[in-house]
Design a protein around this motif. Structure first.
Motif, PDB file in Angstrom:
ATOM      1  N   GLN A 171       1.920   7.542   5.864  1.00  0.00           N
ATOM      2  CA  GLN A 171       1.130   6.330   5.655  1.00  0.00           C
ATOM      3  C   GLN A 171       1.977   5.299   4.924  1.00  0.00           C
ATOM      4  O   GLN A 171       2.739   5.637   4.017  1.00  0.00           O
ATOM      5  CB  GLN A 171      -0.140   6.628   4.857  1.00  0.00           C
ATOM      6  N   ILE A 172       1.840   4.052   5.339  1.00  0.00           N
ATOM      7  CA  ILE A 172       2.604   2.963   4.714  1.00  0.00           C
ATOM      8  C   ILE A 172       1.802   2.430   3.534  1.00  0.00           C
ATOM      9  O   ILE A 172       0.733   1.842   3.717  1.00  0.00           O
ATOM     10  CB  ILE A 172       2.907   1.850   5.729  1.00  0.00           C
ATOM     11  N   ASP A 173       2.318   2.631   2.336  1.00  0.00           N
ATOM     12  CA  ASP A 173       1.689   2.074   1.138  1.00  0.00           C
ATOM     13  C   ASP A 173       2.393   0.783   0.722  1.00  0.00           C
ATOM     14  O   ASP A 173       1.747  -0.169   0.301  1.00  0.00           O
ATOM     15  CB  ASP A 173       1.738   3.094   0.002  1.00  0.00           C
ATOM     16  N   THR A 174       3.718   0.770   0.886  1.00  0.00           N
ATOM     17  CA  THR A 174       4.507  -0.402   0.511  1.00  0.00           C
ATOM     18  C   THR A 174       5.620  -0.595   1.534  1.00  0.00           C
ATOM     19  O   THR A 174       6.236   0.376   1.974  1.00  0.00           O
ATOM     20  CB  THR A 174       5.129  -0.245  -0.884  1.00  0.00           C
ATOM     21  N   MET A 175       5.880  -1.848   1.915  1.00  0.00           N
ATOM     22  CA  MET A 175       6.998  -2.193   2.803  1.00  0.00           C
ATOM     23  C   MET A 175       7.848  -3.246   2.118  1.00  0.00           C
ATOM     24  O   MET A 175       7.317  -4.165   1.483  1.00  0.00           O
ATOM     25  CB  MET A 175       6.488  -2.736   4.150  1.00  0.00           C
ATOM     26  N   TRP A 176       9.178  -3.126   2.268  1.00  0.00           N
ATOM     27  CA  TRP A 176      10.063  -4.116   1.658  1.00  0.00           C
ATOM     28  C   TRP A 176      11.400  -4.149   2.410  1.00  0.00           C
ATOM     29  O   TRP A 176      11.734  -3.224   3.141  1.00  0.00           O
ATOM     30  CB  TRP A 176      10.294  -3.810   0.182  1.00  0.00           C
ATOM     31  N   THR A 177      12.125  -5.235   2.225  1.00  0.00           N
ATOM     32  CA  THR A 177      13.503  -5.350   2.704  1.00  0.00           C
ATOM     33  C   THR A 177      14.403  -5.497   1.495  1.00  0.00           C
ATOM     34  O   THR A 177      14.111  -6.263   0.563  1.00  0.00           O
ATOM     35  CB  THR A 177      13.672  -6.559   3.645  1.00  0.00           C
ATOM     36  N   GLY A 178      15.524  -4.745   1.536  1.00  0.00           N
ATOM     37  CA  GLY A 178      16.451  -4.757   0.417  1.00  0.00           C
ATOM     38  C   GLY A 178      17.574  -5.750   0.620  1.00  0.00           C
ATOM     39  O   GLY A 178      17.576  -6.573   1.543  1.00  0.00           O
ATOM     40  N   GLN A 179      18.572  -5.663  -0.249  1.00  0.00           N
ATOM     41  CA  GLN A 179      19.713  -6.570  -0.177  1.00  0.00           C
ATOM     42  C   GLN A 179      20.566  -6.304   1.051  1.00  0.00           C
ATOM     43  O   GLN A 179      21.353  -7.154   1.448  1.00  0.00           O
ATOM     44  CB  GLN A 179      20.547  -6.423  -1.455  1.00  0.00           C
ATOM     45  N   ILE A 219       2.769  14.647  -2.101  1.00  0.00           N
ATOM     46  CA  ILE A 219       3.968  13.876  -2.436  1.00  0.00           C
ATOM     47  C   ILE A 219       4.088  12.669  -1.532  1.00  0.00           C
ATOM     48  O   ILE A 219       3.464  12.591  -0.469  1.00  0.00           O
ATOM     49  CB  ILE A 219       5.241  14.741  -2.320  1.00  0.00           C
ATOM     50  N   SER A 220       4.899  11.729  -1.972  1.00  0.00           N
ATOM     51  CA  SER A 220       5.204  10.531  -1.200  1.00  0.00           C
ATOM     52  C   SER A 220       6.708  10.450  -1.008  1.00  0.00           C
ATOM     53  O   SER A 220       7.478  11.112  -1.707  1.00  0.00           O
ATOM     54  CB  SER A 220       4.674   9.280  -1.897  1.00  0.00           C
ATOM     55  N   ASP A 221       7.134   9.599  -0.097  1.00  0.00           N
ATOM     56  CA  ASP A 221       8.551   9.513   0.221  1.00  0.00           C
ATOM     57  C   ASP A 221       8.854   8.120   0.753  1.00  0.00           C
ATOM     58  O   ASP A 221       7.960   7.396   1.189  1.00  0.00           O
ATOM     59  CB  ASP A 221       8.922  10.576   1.261  1.00  0.00           C
ATOM     60  N   SER A 222      10.129   7.739   0.701  1.00  0.00           N
ATOM     61  CA  SER A 222      10.585   6.449   1.236  1.00  0.00           C
ATOM     62  C   SER A 222      11.470   6.696   2.445  1.00  0.00           C
ATOM     63  O   SER A 222      12.305   7.604   2.423  1.00  0.00           O
ATOM     64  CB  SER A 222      11.352   5.666   0.171  1.00  0.00           C
ATOM     65  N   ASN A 223      11.299   5.867   3.468  1.00  0.00           N
ATOM     66  CA  ASN A 223      12.055   6.021   4.704  1.00  0.00           C
ATOM     67  C   ASN A 223      12.290   4.654   5.334  1.00  0.00           C
ATOM     68  O   ASN A 223      11.546   3.700   5.065  1.00  0.00           O
ATOM     69  CB  ASN A 223      11.290   6.906   5.702  1.00  0.00           C
ATOM     70  N   PRO A 224      13.299   4.532   6.190  1.00  0.00           N
ATOM     71  CA  PRO A 224      13.514   3.262   6.898  1.00  0.00           C
ATOM     72  C   PRO A 224      12.389   2.996   7.892  1.00  0.00           C
ATOM     73  O   PRO A 224      11.865   3.922   8.520  1.00  0.00           O
ATOM     74  CB  PRO A 224      14.850   3.475   7.626  1.00  0.00           C
ATOM     75  N   LEU A 225      12.014   1.746   8.041  1.00  0.00           N
ATOM     76  CA  LEU A 225      10.986   1.398   9.027  1.00  0.00           C
ATOM     77  C   LEU A 225      11.462   1.668  10.443  1.00  0.00           C
ATOM     78  O   LEU A 225      10.651   1.889  11.343  1.00  0.00           O
ATOM     79  CB  LEU A 225      10.599  -0.077   8.877  1.00  0.00           C
ATOM     80  N   PHE A 282       9.828   1.673   3.956  1.00  0.00           N
ATOM     81  CA  PHE A 282       8.432   1.826   3.546  1.00  0.00           C
ATOM     82  C   PHE A 282       8.321   3.040   2.634  1.00  0.00           C
ATOM     83  O   PHE A 282       9.133   3.969   2.680  1.00  0.00           O
ATOM     84  CB  PHE A 282       7.510   1.970   4.757  1.00  0.00           C
ATOM     85  N   HIS A 283       7.304   3.028   1.800  1.00  0.00           N
ATOM     86  CA  HIS A 283       7.008   4.147   0.903  1.00  0.00           C
ATOM     87  C   HIS A 283       5.542   4.503   1.063  1.00  0.00           C
ATOM     88  O   HIS A 283       4.687   3.618   1.178  1.00  0.00           O
ATOM     89  CB  HIS A 283       7.305   3.783  -0.549  1.00  0.00           C
ATOM     90  N   GLY A 284       5.262   5.796   1.088  1.00  0.00           N
ATOM     91  CA  GLY A 284       3.879   6.227   1.215  1.00  0.00           C
ATOM     92  C   GLY A 284       3.778   7.730   1.315  1.00  0.00           C
ATOM     93  O   GLY A 284       4.789   8.442   1.421  1.00  0.00           O
ATOM     94  N   PRO A 285       2.551   8.261   1.302  1.00  0.00           N
ATOM     95  CA  PRO A 285       2.349   9.709   1.362  1.00  0.00           C
ATOM     96  C   PRO A 285       2.548  10.260   2.768  1.00  0.00           C
ATOM     97  O   PRO A 285       2.414   9.538   3.760  1.00  0.00           O
ATOM     98  CB  PRO A 285       0.904   9.874   0.894  1.00  0.00           C
ATOM     99  N   TRP A 286       2.837  11.556   2.835  1.00  0.00           N
ATOM    100  CA  TRP A 286       2.927  12.264   4.100  1.00  0.00           C
ATOM    101  C   TRP A 286       1.594  12.940   4.401  1.00  0.00           C
ATOM    102  O   TRP A 286       0.801  13.217   3.503  1.00  0.00           O
ATOM    103  CB  TRP A 286       4.024  13.323   4.057  1.00  0.00           C
ATOM    104  N   PHE A 287       1.373  13.204   5.676  1.00  0.00           N
ATOM    105  CA  PHE A 287       0.255  14.037   6.117  1.00  0.00           C
ATOM    106  C   PHE A 287       0.831  15.214   6.903  1.00  0.00           C
ATOM    107  O   PHE A 287       1.805  15.045   7.653  1.00  0.00           O
ATOM    108  CB  PHE A 287      -0.718  13.242   7.003  1.00  0.00           C
ATOM    109  N   VAL A 288       0.233  16.387   6.749  1.00  0.00           N
ATOM    110  CA  VAL A 288       0.701  17.568   7.468  1.00  0.00           C
ATOM    111  C   VAL A 288      -0.461  18.131   8.279  1.00  0.00           C
ATOM    112  O   VAL A 288      -1.634  17.996   7.891  1.00  0.00           O
ATOM    113  CB  VAL A 288       1.254  18.636   6.503  1.00  0.00           C
TER     114      VAL A 288
END
Length: 591
Positions: A220-228, A263-269, A234-240
């Motif tokens: 699930q997408i909780d937060t989306m951002w672009t870095g330098q 738990i939650s995790d960050s991954n590339p969009l 995006f960061h958000g929780p996983w579902f199993v």
């Protein structure tokens, strides 16, 4: 040249450069001082609609249903069409072999129907044409349809065009920034963001993240951002799902159940390959988002504790997100009656070794690979087979070269129309130009395969070195404080456990897609009724109260051209319906 009734003639093609059409002369007449013939057309195979697997004789034509008046000036010469029963043994005198054709089928162009001609229904040769026995009977030889080679040659373009035809054209919404309170870290946060595909993502969306072996994981997408680095994350929780957690003996699950991970995790969009929907039980029983098929809709009422490896009740409901007005909203279908999902017990699992999921982006040609990729660990050194589905084709390289130019030349044109223009340019290229791209594609694939082999050899070497240097197991003093992410858990479970925690996924029965038929089915579920049909409506149907469709689309062929005592085919079909209902069910309609 003299023409007689019964002759077969060549007629100038309607298209420039095309093969001449073939007609059988049925009548000769004069109109406005011009001699004309009235003839029936015979179709060549490329002039018919047929499946690519159909085969034909080398010089086969089909007797058609079209008749035309043709001026003598359009006639190019004579030929002859022989019935299939005589073609192998006889030939007309005075005709070269290139002007002799064979016919076996009757083709109705209006309804695209094929029907084999009976041996007694063929035409007899006219009296002025003599038949001679062939010195050596012809061997019957059939050839593949001309469409088969074309389909194989343009397979990539056809698949892309078919996909575009099934895609509903929609405007791509713009990216919308989101002001995150208390954050001043130089990142740009997004409330709505579109990635190549295109796939429009919003805060709160549930997405499918690509793993190895086409194993998609739910997040699930909780937060989306672009870095330098201008990469989007995006960061958000996983579902199993039940098949991704340790076996729960005796426990039953809903058919489409998912558990919220602790738990939650960050991954590339760019690791996102699609969207899905996870609903709490109240919403799952009462509504459906219309943009998702039923296979991508899950229900959730429990939490999976990654540290304790236990399923626990969900505290409250799933998190709801309040989005601003410009954000694209979902279309939701509300059920007239709530449904009651059923639970089922998973069959005994079959142990298997699962390699860690790896975030890949090799399918995207206009974006760099995902930075969150991890190397998979397999317990047995085994040569990794090169994925043939990821081969780069000549058309893909051509599309990558000209798509940007085409978009600049056609500003404001939608994505689907750009793809059609690119496909049309590809068709207009010569075979020599296409061969250049084919050679480039071959070279790219060879280099890619060498790189895959090198990576696999390096992975095996590191795996063997890890096994040699593996420290003795140390008993854990208690529960871990920071449970690993699903990626790390899959990598840990792949080879370090004496008994694997993941098991092979049992084959699931195919479920209906989220279509009108499925909606009618789930709405028809009623404990108080033993049937799904509205019998009163079916039995009381009549020609007067039921809307009459287009008569041209009705199965009038069932009547074999005979309406009997009925005035129209519509009345005859209604009488046939009542008769079949009475015969099949023993039901009599009393007026």
């Amino acid at each position: 040249m003299q023409y007689n009734v019964g002759d077969f003639v060549y007629v100038s093609a309607a298209e420039v450069g095309g093969d001449p059409q073939i007609y059988m002369v049925e009548r000769l007449f004069e109109k406005n001082g011009t001699n004309n013939i009235w003839g029936g057309q015979f179709f060549r195979q490329r002039e018919t609609f047929h499946v690519p697997t159909r085969t034909f004789f080398e010089k086969e034509v089909m007797r058609g249903d079209l008749h035309s008046s043709i001026p003598i000036s359009s006639v190019l010469g004579k030929c002859y069409v022989m019935p299939v029963k005589d073609y192998q043994k006889f030939k007309p005198v005075g005709f070269e072999e290139k002007d002799i054709f064979v016919c076996e089928w009757r083709y109705t162009s209006k309804i695209r129907n094929w029907k084999k001609i009976k041996p007694t229904a063929f035409w007899e040769p006219p009296s002025h044409i003599k038949m001679a026995v062939r010195e050596k009977p012809l061997e019957p030889k059939r050839v593949a349809s001309v469409f088969k080679d074309r389909i194989e040659k343009h397979k990539e373009e056809i698949e892309e065009l078919e996909l575009l035809e099934k895609t509903v054209e929609e405007d791509i919404p713009g990216n919308l920034k989101w002001v995150k309170e208390g954050e001043d870290d130089g990142m740009v946060y997004w409330e709505q963001y579109t990635i190549p595909g295109p796939i429009t993502l919003r805060r709160g969306d549930h997405v499918l993240v690509r793993g190895e072996n086409n194993r998609n994981m739910i997040a699930q997408i909780d937060t989306m951002w672009t870095g330098q680095d201008n990469m989007a994350y995006f960061h958000g929780p996983w579902f199993v799902t039940p098949v991704e957690i340790p076996s729960q003996v005796g426990r039953t699950f809903f058919k489409a159940e998912a558990f919220l991970s602790s738990i939650s995790d960050s991954n590339p969009l760019l690791s996102v390959v699609g969207k899905c929907s996870v609903l709490d039980m109240t919403d799952y029983c009462s509504l459906r988002p219309t943009m998702h098929v039923e296979n991508d809709v899950y229900c959730c009422e429990s939490l999976f504790d990654e540290g304790k490896r236990l399923i626990m009740p969900l505290n409250g409901s799933l998190k709801k997100y309040q989005l601003s007005a410009p954000v694209q909203k979902d279309e939701v279908y509300m059920f007239k009656r709530t449904i009651t999902p059923e639970k089922e017990t998973l069959p005994p699992p079959t142990p298997r070794t699962v390699s860690s999921p790896m975030l890949e982006n090799e399918d995207s040609m206009d974006a760099p690979p995902s930075v969150g990729s991890v190397e998979s660990a397999s317990p047995a050194p085994m040569k990794k087979k090169f994925d043939r589905k990821k081969l780069v084709t000549a058309y893909i390289l051509f599309s990558a070269d000209v798509r940007k130019i085409t978009m600049d030349e056609n500003p404001g044109v939608k994505f689907g129309e750009i793809s059609r223009i690119v496909a049309e340019r590809w068709r207009q290229m010569t075979d020599a130009d296409k061969q250049v791209y084919a050679e480039r594609a071959k070279k790219v694939n060879e280099e890619k395969e060498k790189e895959e082999i090198r990576k696999e050899a390096e992975r095996i070497r590191m795996e063997e070195e890890r096994k040699r240097n593996q420290p003795p197991p140390v008993p854990s003093p208690g529960p871990v404080n920071a449970p690993p992410s699903p990626l790390a858990r899959a990598r840990h479970d792949s080879g370090l456990k004496s008994e694997p925690l993941f098991h092979s996924v049992p084959p699931r029965p195919q479920r209906l897609l989220h279509s009108e038929a499925y909606i009618k089915y789930i709405e028809g579920l009623n404990k108080d009724s033993k049937s799904m049909c509205n019998w009163d409506r079916q039995l009381n149907a009549s020609q007067e109260i039921v809307r009459t469709p287009d008569e041209s689309k009705l199965p009038v062929s069932w009547l074999a051209g005979n309406t009997g005592e009925h005035a129209t085919s519509m009345e005859a079909l209604w009488a046939l319906r009542d008769f079949m209902l009475q015969e099949a069910l023993g039901v009599v309609k009393i007026m």
